[in-house]
Design an enzyme around this catalytic site. Structure first.
Site, short mmCIF file in Angstrom:
data_model
loop_
_atom_site.label_atom_id
_atom_site.label_comp_id
_atom_site.label_asym_id
_atom_site.label_seq_id
_atom_site.Cartn_x
_atom_site.Cartn_y
_atom_site.Cartn_z
N LYS A 1 14.71 -13.47 21.21
CA LYS A 1 13.36 -13.98 21.42
C LYS A 1 12.90 -13.89 22.88
O LYS A 1 11.71 -13.77 23.16
CB LYS A 1 13.26 -15.43 20.95
N GLU B 1 4.51 -21.46 17.75
CA GLU B 1 5.28 -22.08 16.68
C GLU B 1 6.75 -21.74 16.89
O GLU B 1 7.08 -20.79 17.59
CB GLU B 1 4.81 -21.54 15.33
N SER C 1 21.27 -11.12 16.20
CA SER C 1 20.04 -11.53 16.89
C SER C 1 20.15 -12.83 17.68
O SER C 1 19.33 -13.08 18.56
CB SER C 1 18.89 -11.63 15.89
#
Length: 421
Positions: free
Chosen positions: A91, A113, A380
């Site tokens: 991210k 969010e 991830s």
């Protein structure tokens, strides 16, 4: 194939677009126009590259999971270690890009969010670094489930807004974040955490995440002398998957697999498999496959992984599914937890529950492909945020035989035995 998508209206085939109120479209057109300029601006590119290398710690390595590969039996499994990035997941790749964009536009605040909290942590980190305020909207269920990440966001100076409406999960957090954005689109910007939403977000987030695939492609060739035979990534909204898939889309020798959350089973209401069970529809300002009923009401969704429990999916994923360039499979909660424990015990790597879905499918695929083949998994994120939840709800004693575990099958057989008792 044509990878020069989306088109000028933000569509990937028939998916994507911008189905939003006129006042918001004007604001997002400004975002899109600014991004189109900045993505070719040498100073912007240079600043982002510098942060990727010196702040995030890129390039993230590709690691050969030898013991997991031996236990699975078959193809060799390699992991793209996005869990080693600063903040613990992929991210940070788009968070830095989006906050840099916001600063260039003169915005004072970023809002977003978050589900599992990884996007929230990454955005709070980037906002702290670059001196912007940060509001994070998070479903009440996820606030309780992902308490470590909530604490991290607050430590970084973000304001965490718990959303108690609807299903109190990711979809509702997106709803509230959009409402907040509409209240003041001049001084703040919505930094979406995946390849979803109205244009230009699916394109922009994909582009920022594509550094994963560019690195991994070169790293695999250096390690093995060729492309991987298959690339596997989990898919909720789909940012980590698009990030690694994008570099391989034109390589016909590479099979691509997206892994959705099957939850408690695709034959139950408790899943979030939009590709498998969804219908074409519109959610949060874009067209994609959506989990909804015959009256087009959005259905409640579920996954053990908070970052995957979204009722839609990125529009480029929908397009790639339709043209059969990517195969979309799924993994259940139990399979994900099995992979969570297996990777922890066999490789000393505790994966995020989201990433565990990809690992679980990769083990199946390794057996199917057989010896002499290579699988690249996008790991991830790391599982620090999930440890307390997993140990409370899926105790280790239920997953570990008394004897030392040497084969992946032992995990599986033990779980199945427990489930049928």
């Amino acid at each position: 194939m044509n990878i020069n998508l989306p088109d000028s209206n933000g569509f990937f085939g028939e998916y994507g677009g911008s189905f939003i109120p006129a006042e918001l479209k004007k604001v997002l057109d400004e975002v899109r126009n600014t991004y189109e300029k900045l993505k070719n601006d040498e100073s912007f590119i240079s600043e982002l590259d510098e942060l990727n290398h010196t702040y995030s710690g890129r390039p993230s390595p590709v690691y050969h999971a030898k013991r997991l590969s031996e236990a699975a039996g078959g193809a060799e499994i390699y992991l793209k270690r996005e869990d080693l990035n600063h903040t613990g997941a992929h991210k940070i790749n788009h968070a830095l890009g989006e906050v840099l964009l916001a600063k260039r536009m003169g915005k004072k605040k970023v809002i977003a969010e978050t589900g599992a909290g990884q996007h929230g942590v990454a955005l709070a980190t980037a906002a702290s670094l670059l001196g912007l305020e940060c509001d994070i909207y998070m479903g009440q269920i996820d606030v309780m489930k992902e308490a470590p990440n909530v604490k991290r966001m607050k430590m970084l100076g973000a304001r965490v807004i718990s959303v108690s409406s609807g299903t109190r999960s990711l979809k509702d957090a997106v709803d509230e974040a959009f409402k907040a954005y509409l209240n003041d689109p001049v001084n703040q910007i919505y930094c979406i955490g995946s390849v979803v939403g109205p244009a230009p977000f699916p394109e922009m987030v994909r582009d920022f995440q594509s550094i994963i695939g560019r690195e991994a492609k070169e790293q695999m060739k250096n390690k093995t002398g060729r492309n991987p035979d298959a690339v596997v990534a989990c898919v909720g909204g789909g940012s980590n998957a698009m990030g690694i898939f994008n570099a391989f889309l034109d390589d016909e020798d590479v099979a691509l697999y997206g892994v959705e959350p099957a939850g408690k089973g695709l034959d139950t209401p408790y899943h979030a498999a939009s590709m498998e069970k969804g219908r074409k529809g519109i959610i949060h300002g874009f067209k994609c496959y959506v989990l909804m009923d015959e009256k087009e009401n959005i259905l409640p969704v579920y996954s053990i992984a908070s970052g995957l429990d979204y009722p839609g999916v990125g529009p480029q994923h929908c397009y790639l599914r339709d043209i059969k360039r990517v195969v979309y499979e799924s993994a259940t909660d139990r399979e994900a937890v099995t992979a969570f424990y297996a990777l922890s015990r066999m490789e000393g790597i505790i994966p995020a529950l989201e990433s565990s879905h990809a690992v679980a499918y990769a083990v199946k695929l390794a057996r199917k492909l057989g010896k002499g083949k290579n699988i690249l998994v996008n790991l991830s994120g790391r599982g620090d945020k999930d440890i307390d939840f997993v140990l409370e709800h899926y105790p280790l004693r239920d997953y570990e035989p008394k004897e030392k575990v040497t084969e992946y099958d032992e995990f599986m057989s033990h779980i199945m035995e427990k489930e049928h008792q």
